[in-house]
Design an enzyme around this catalytic site. Structure first.
Site, PDB file in Angstrom:
ATOM      1  N   SER A 135      31.518 -43.725 -15.785  1.00  0.00           N
ATOM      2  CA  SER A 135      32.808 -44.354 -15.500  1.00  0.00           C
ATOM      3  C   SER A 135      33.715 -44.235 -16.714  1.00  0.00           C
ATOM      4  O   SER A 135      33.242 -44.135 -17.855  1.00  0.00           O
ATOM      5  CB  SER A 135      32.607 -45.836 -15.175  1.00  0.00           C
ATOM      6  N   TYR A 147      29.807 -54.788 -17.080  1.00  0.00           N
ATOM      7  CA  TYR A 147      29.746 -53.564 -16.264  1.00  0.00           C
ATOM      8  C   TYR A 147      30.054 -52.351 -17.133  1.00  0.00           C
ATOM      9  O   TYR A 147      29.328 -51.344 -17.100  1.00  0.00           O
ATOM     10  CB  TYR A 147      30.752 -53.651 -15.113  1.00  0.00           C
TER      11      TYR A 147
END
Length: 223
Positions: A135, A147
């Site tokens: 990501s 995250y």
């Protein structure tokens, strides 16, 4: 003989789009996710090139059994797309929920490791490729994002695994998209990256000649 790609988190979003794109490019696809109904519907849509393997990849016994079924069915394993991942409902460190962190780290970190551990013996036989969903959050510092920290792990792990696989001719690629219009978010985001855009990047990385290793594909919305 068609090559086989195993995909985790295959029931929706990026995983499902990649299954369709890979099958269209001539790959067999082994589809792993917890949602049996969604997997079977997707496999039925793709046809004989797809095999639905419902399982919880955080359970190593279930994961190993699914991998063995895929290899037995298609004859070999040529690539893996470790795509399954999740986020949290409570952002930040001080206001975060440690129980959510535990579940997220189990899927975003440990399941990526165990997927690699279980599939590398098969990939070694075919000089295959391991692809993992990272990501943009694993390339930037985001305020209090646990995250994001899991995706920083993925970023580093992918580079380290690439060096290990390189010793026997294998390759590892990390795909690092910005915001993608997937069920990960509650509201549709049609102006952001589409799952099909990421799927195309995966197929591109898998299609490279033996002399080239695409280590990372970074994709950002063009809005």
């Amino acid at each position: 003989m068609s090559k086989t790609l195993l995909i985790t988190g295959a029931s929706s979003g990026i995983g499902a789009a990649t299954a369709r794109a890979a099958a269209a490019a001539g790959w067999n696809v082994a589809l792993l996710a917890r949602s049996k109904d969604k997997l079977e519907k997707l496999a039925g849509e793709i046809g004989e090139a797809a095999l639905a393997l419902p399982c919880d990849i955080t359970d190593r016994d279930e994961l190993n059994a699914a991998i063995e079924k895929a290899v037995a069915h298609f004859g070999s394993l040529d690539a893996v797309f470790a795509n399954a991942g999740t986020g949290v409902s409570n952002p930040g460190i001080e206001n975060g929920d440690p129980e959510e962190w535990h579940a997220m780290i189990h899927l975003n970190v440990l399941a990526v490791l165990t997927t690699a551990h279980a599939t590398l013996p098969h990939l070694r036989k075919t000089r295959g490729q391991f692809v993992v969903t990272g990501s943009k959050a694993g390339r930037d510092h985001l305020k209090g994002s646990v995250y994001g920290a899991t995706k920083w792990f993925v970023q580093g792990f992918a580079g380290n695994l690439a060096e290990e696989m390189r010793e026997w001719g294998g390759r590892c690629t990390v795909i690092t998209p910005g915001m993608v219009d997937t069920p990960f978010f509650d509201e549709p985001k049609p102006d952001k990256i589409q799952p099909e855009d990421v799927a195309d990047a995966v197929v591109f990385a898998l299609s490279q000649p033996d002399t080239a290793a695409v280590r990372e594909v970074h994709i950002m919305p063009n809005d």
